[in-house]
Design an enzyme around this catalytic site. Structure first.
Site, PDB file in Angstrom:
ATOM      1  N   SER A   1       0.813  -1.216   0.000  1.00 46.29           N
ATOM      2  CA  SER A   1       0.000   0.000   0.000  1.00 46.29           C
ATOM      3  C   SER A   1       0.849   1.270   0.000  1.00 46.29           C
ATOM      4  O   SER A   1       0.626   2.190  -0.786  1.00 46.29           O
ATOM      5  CB  SER A   1      -0.936  -0.003   1.211  1.00 46.29           C
ATOM      6  OG  SER A   1      -1.732   1.159   1.231  1.00 46.29           O
TER       7      SER A   1
ATOM      8  N   GLY B   1       4.209   2.489  11.471  1.00 41.91           N
ATOM      9  CA  GLY B   1       3.833   1.353  12.297  1.00 41.91           C
ATOM     10  C   GLY B   1       4.895   0.962  13.303  1.00 41.91           C
ATOM     11  O   GLY B   1       4.616   0.243  14.265  1.00 41.91           O
TER      12      GLY B   1
ATOM     13  N   CYS C   1       0.023   8.229   9.117  1.00 44.22           N
ATOM     14  CA  CYS C   1      -0.852   9.136   8.369  1.00 44.22           C
ATOM     15  C   CYS C   1      -1.549  10.124   9.296  1.00 44.22           C
ATOM     16  O   CYS C   1      -1.625  11.324   8.997  1.00 44.22           O
ATOM     17  CB  CYS C   1      -1.881   8.339   7.575  1.00 44.22           C
ATOM     18  SG  CYS C   1      -2.785   7.116   8.564  1.00 44.22           S
ATOM     19  N   ASN C   2      -2.063   9.641  10.433  1.00 38.95           N
ATOM     20  CA  ASN C   2      -2.739  10.534  11.369  1.00 38.95           C
ATOM     21  C   ASN C   2      -1.780  11.548  11.974  1.00 38.95           C
ATOM     22  O   ASN C   2      -2.094  12.740  12.071  1.00 38.95           O
ATOM     23  CB  ASN C   2      -3.401   9.714  12.479  1.00 38.95           C
ATOM     24  CG  ASN C   2      -4.729   9.132  12.065  1.00 38.95           C
ATOM     25  OD1 ASN C   2      -5.592   9.845  11.557  1.00 38.95           O
ATOM     26  ND2 ASN C   2      -4.912   7.842  12.266  1.00 38.95           N
TER      27      ASN C   2
ATOM     28  N   ARG D   1     -10.777   5.357  10.129  1.00 40.12           N
ATOM     29  CA  ARG D   1     -11.409   4.387   9.232  1.00 40.12           C
ATOM     30  C   ARG D   1     -11.095   2.977   9.733  1.00 40.12           C
ATOM     31  O   ARG D   1     -10.056   2.723  10.342  1.00 40.12           O
ATOM     32  CB  ARG D   1     -10.934   4.600   7.795  1.00 40.12           C
ATOM     33  CG  ARG D   1      -9.427   4.410   7.573  1.00 40.12           C
ATOM     34  CD  ARG D   1      -9.090   2.984   7.179  1.00 40.12           C
ATOM     35  NE  ARG D   1      -7.658   2.786   7.010  1.00 40.12           N
ATOM     36  CZ  ARG D   1      -6.823   2.379   7.951  1.00 40.12           C
ATOM     37  NH1 ARG D   1      -7.261   2.182   9.185  1.00 40.12           N
ATOM     38  NH2 ARG D   1      -5.541   2.169   7.683  1.00 40.12           N
TER      39      ARG D   1
ATOM     40  N   GLY E   1      -1.083  11.214  20.408  1.00 37.91           N
ATOM     41  CA  GLY E   1      -0.498  12.376  21.069  1.00 37.91           C
ATOM     42  C   GLY E   1       0.995  12.231  21.293  1.00 37.91           C
ATOM     43  O   GLY E   1       1.789  13.083  20.871  1.00 37.91           O
TER      44      GLY E   1
ATOM     45  N   GLN F   1      -5.665   8.070   4.422  1.00 40.17           N
ATOM     46  CA  GLN F   1      -4.686   7.273   5.169  1.00 40.17           C
ATOM     47  C   GLN F   1      -3.664   6.558   4.295  1.00 40.17           C
ATOM     48  O   GLN F   1      -2.574   6.212   4.758  1.00 40.17           O
ATOM     49  CB  GLN F   1      -5.410   6.246   6.048  1.00 40.17           C
ATOM     50  CG  GLN F   1      -6.013   5.061   5.311  1.00 40.17           C
ATOM     51  CD  GLN F   1      -7.347   5.347   4.652  1.00 40.17           C
ATOM     52  OE1 GLN F   1      -7.895   6.441   4.786  1.00 40.17           O
ATOM     53  NE2 GLN F   1      -7.887   4.371   3.942  1.00 40.17           N
TER      54      GLN F   1
END
Length: 340
Positions: free
Chosen positions: A11, A111, A141-142, A169, A196, A303
């Site tokens: 991905s 990750g 991504c976040n 998602r 955070g 994402q």
């Protein structure tokens, strides 16, 4: 022209490969796969040299009729840097067992944990810190999306406290193993969520000032963030202007039809983006409000793709190809066809 190896053509990896291939100062010397699936076949059809990530599985590609140039060990010595696109936790193992062994620089993805690499990368915040480093983790991504919006706010006011609720998602569109299908899941149920602390790994001055919580909902298109930030003093016009000036942030209006993440993805399709990628994050302009110096806004994160241009910038930083982060951002954006 630097040589980039993509270890894990999935991905993220396939998107990074395409982004690197569009740059005029770097090239993809190869991509790896662990199994001979359609992505492996398409990589070859697109002109990428394919290598077996696991040497013992090379014969599987040959038996499937997918040509491979060799194994990871055959190409890694030719790489100036490796972008690791392996699943979570595999990247750390690759770092310890492969990249350090061969003495090659490597970028891990979000990750992995912050402590697994020398630093955490974001093009706006930590380019200088990662300049010339050997092993860097590119945040998720976040976290990438939050770093961009925090940068915009920080450009006009000091951030005193940030509270963010992440509506995540459930799975990527091609993922048939992950859920939920019919539930809202606190993920995690404890507060703060990991997001955070992950932001703090990029922006240390937010330590003790940012609190995040997250839930997963049954959708595949995008994440959404509801952001509340106490500042030293600002107003709505300043925030709107700051968002407009910050790279890789789009301000979209619900009044023009952008009333859901589905419409934002449709916009990306209409732009003709490959895989309907929206590398920019999208902030709903109507959601931006400032009450008693506290900024409120909502943003959407694709994402699968917002981290892709950051990977390109990270390559330039680690290989000391460009010392100015804004120049790298501009170069990457232009080559990839980003709006801003």
């Amino acid at each position: 022209m630097v040589n980039v190896l993509i270890n894990g053509y999935g991905s993220i990896g396939k998107r990074v490969a395409d982004a690197v291939a569009k740059q005029d100062d770097m090239k993809v010397i190869g991509v790896t796969k662990t199994k001979p699936d359609f992505e492996a076949r398409m990589a070859v059809e697109k002109g990428y040299k394919l290598f077996a990530a696991i040497p013992e599985r090379k014969h599987l590609f040959e038996e499937a009729g997918i040509p491979v140039e060799g194994t990871l060990d055959d190409i890694i010595e030719d790489a100036d840097i490796v972008v690791d696109g392996a699943p979570k936790k595999i990247g750390k193992a690759n770092l310890e067992n492969v990249y350090k062994k061969h003495g090659v620089k490597a970028i891990l993805q979000g990750g992995e944990k912050a402590g697994d690499a020398q630093d955490s990368f974001n093009s706006l915040w930590s380019y200088d810190r990662c300049y010339g480093k050997d092993y860097i983790r590119l945040v998720s991504c976040n976290t990438t999306g939050l770093c961009r919006s925090m940068y915009a706010i920080n450009s006009v006011a000091d951030i005193l406290k940030a509270r963010i609720v992440l509506i995540r998602r459930a799975a990527d569109p091609n993922d048939i193993k992950t859920g939920p299908v019919n539930a809202i899941v606190p993920n995690p149920v404890t507060v703060p969520s990991h997001h955070g602390p992950d932001v703090v790994s990029v922006i240390p001055q937010l330590d003790g000032k940012i609190m995040t919580s997250a839930v997963i909902v049954p959708t595949t298109l995008m994440h959404m963030h509801s952001i509340m930030v106490e500042t030293s003093g600002t107003n709505r016009d300043e925030i709107i202007d700051a968002l407009a000036k910050t790279p890789r942030i789009l301000t979209l209006k619900a009044s023009e039809g952008f009333d859901s993440t589905a419409k934002i993805i449709e916009y990306s399709r209409d732009l003709g983006r490959s895989r309907y990628d929206l590398n920019e994050i999208a902030v709903w302009e109507e959601s931006v409000n400032v009450v008693d110096n506290e900024v409120y806004m909502m943003q959407a994160i694709h994402q699968e793709s917002d981290v892709i241009p950051e990977n390109v910038d990270c390559i330039r930083a680690m290989l000391e190809m460009e010392s100015d982060n804004l120049k790298s951002i501009e170069k990457t954006n232009k080559a990839m066809g980003l709006i801003k």
